[in-house]
Write an enzyme that holds these catalytic residues in place. Sequence first.
Site, PDB file in Angstrom:
ATOM      1  CE  LYS A  27       0.670   1.345   4.553  1.00 61.08           C
ATOM      2  NZ  LYS A  27       1.872   2.635   4.224  1.00 61.08           N
ATOM      3  CG  ASP A  42      -0.652   0.000   7.969  1.00 63.77           C
ATOM      4  OD1 ASP A  42      -1.134   1.449   8.401  1.00 63.77           O
ATOM      5  OD2 ASP A  42       0.385   0.633   8.169  1.00 63.77           O
TER       6      ASP A  42
END
Length: 290
Positions: free
Chosen positions: A8, A133
């Site tokens: 990401k 995350d």
Amino acid sequence: MVERAPAKINLDLRILSREPDGYHRLETLFQALELHDVVEARPADALALEVEGDVDTGPAQDNLVLRAARAFLAAAPDAGPARLRLVKRIPAGAGLGGGSSDAAATLRALDALAGEPLGPQALREIGARLGSDVPFFLCGSPLARAQGRGERLTPLLPLPSAAVLVVDPGFPIATRDAFGWWDEHVAASGGRHATPEPGRDDAPGTGPHDFEALAAYARNDFEPPVFARHPSLAALKRHLLDAGATLSLLSGSGSCVWAVFRDDDRAAAAGARAGDLLPGARVLLTRSAE
Ligand code: C5P
């Protein structure tokens, strides 16, 4: 069972406050990339992990994949142990969420292998305890707004896929250190923290329409404290913008800097020069996931 574990980047990242427990409240836009690791799980007599690839991830017994597997087996005791194989391509300590994504892929693979005894909601709860995350990589959307520590997620309409150049400077930054540098940065400015509220030009539940629109307001609050310690990263970002990037930011708490380009050729040319600018850097050309 084979699961992809995408990287990401953070298209926007605001640190809103430091909470009494030392964690930071933030608001960010997570964007998944096509760059990915792979996690494979097969039934076995005992839990084991084998790591492949040219990325240094430290000792296997400390790997977040094994911590995820142990957390899964504690929550689903009837599921048998598995032999896990991790094919590592995402740089570590780079702000690309690789370890978190590997953990999420491990949870998905083990749940699928055992006939889904836990399901998505329980996996997200386990994931949030493994790392801030991890829930994003379990939310099923390539673009999401995250609040709190990152666990409160709003999936957004995907952006059209774009060329993304990721430059790994060749040294890692620990997330904990970067948050500490941000705390010092705020203290040095008299305790006043002036991050503006995130861009609110979009309707609830929708996100930015395109990367050009995002470029008008995107920022990463880690940049001032991280760039002050690593001026080479600020120079790298300047180079990528001068080379025609639509948008370039530090990824998460670093150490990678990424840039979106209108076309692959321009991205590749900028990447070749970035390698000259920063000896030891690794340049990865990928695309945003849609
Ligand atoms: O959650 P994760 O394990 O990824 O976080 C690593 C470290 O980063 C934490 O131990 C904490 O020091 C810091 N952190 C923080 N605020 C957050 C997320 C992480 O201060 N929202």
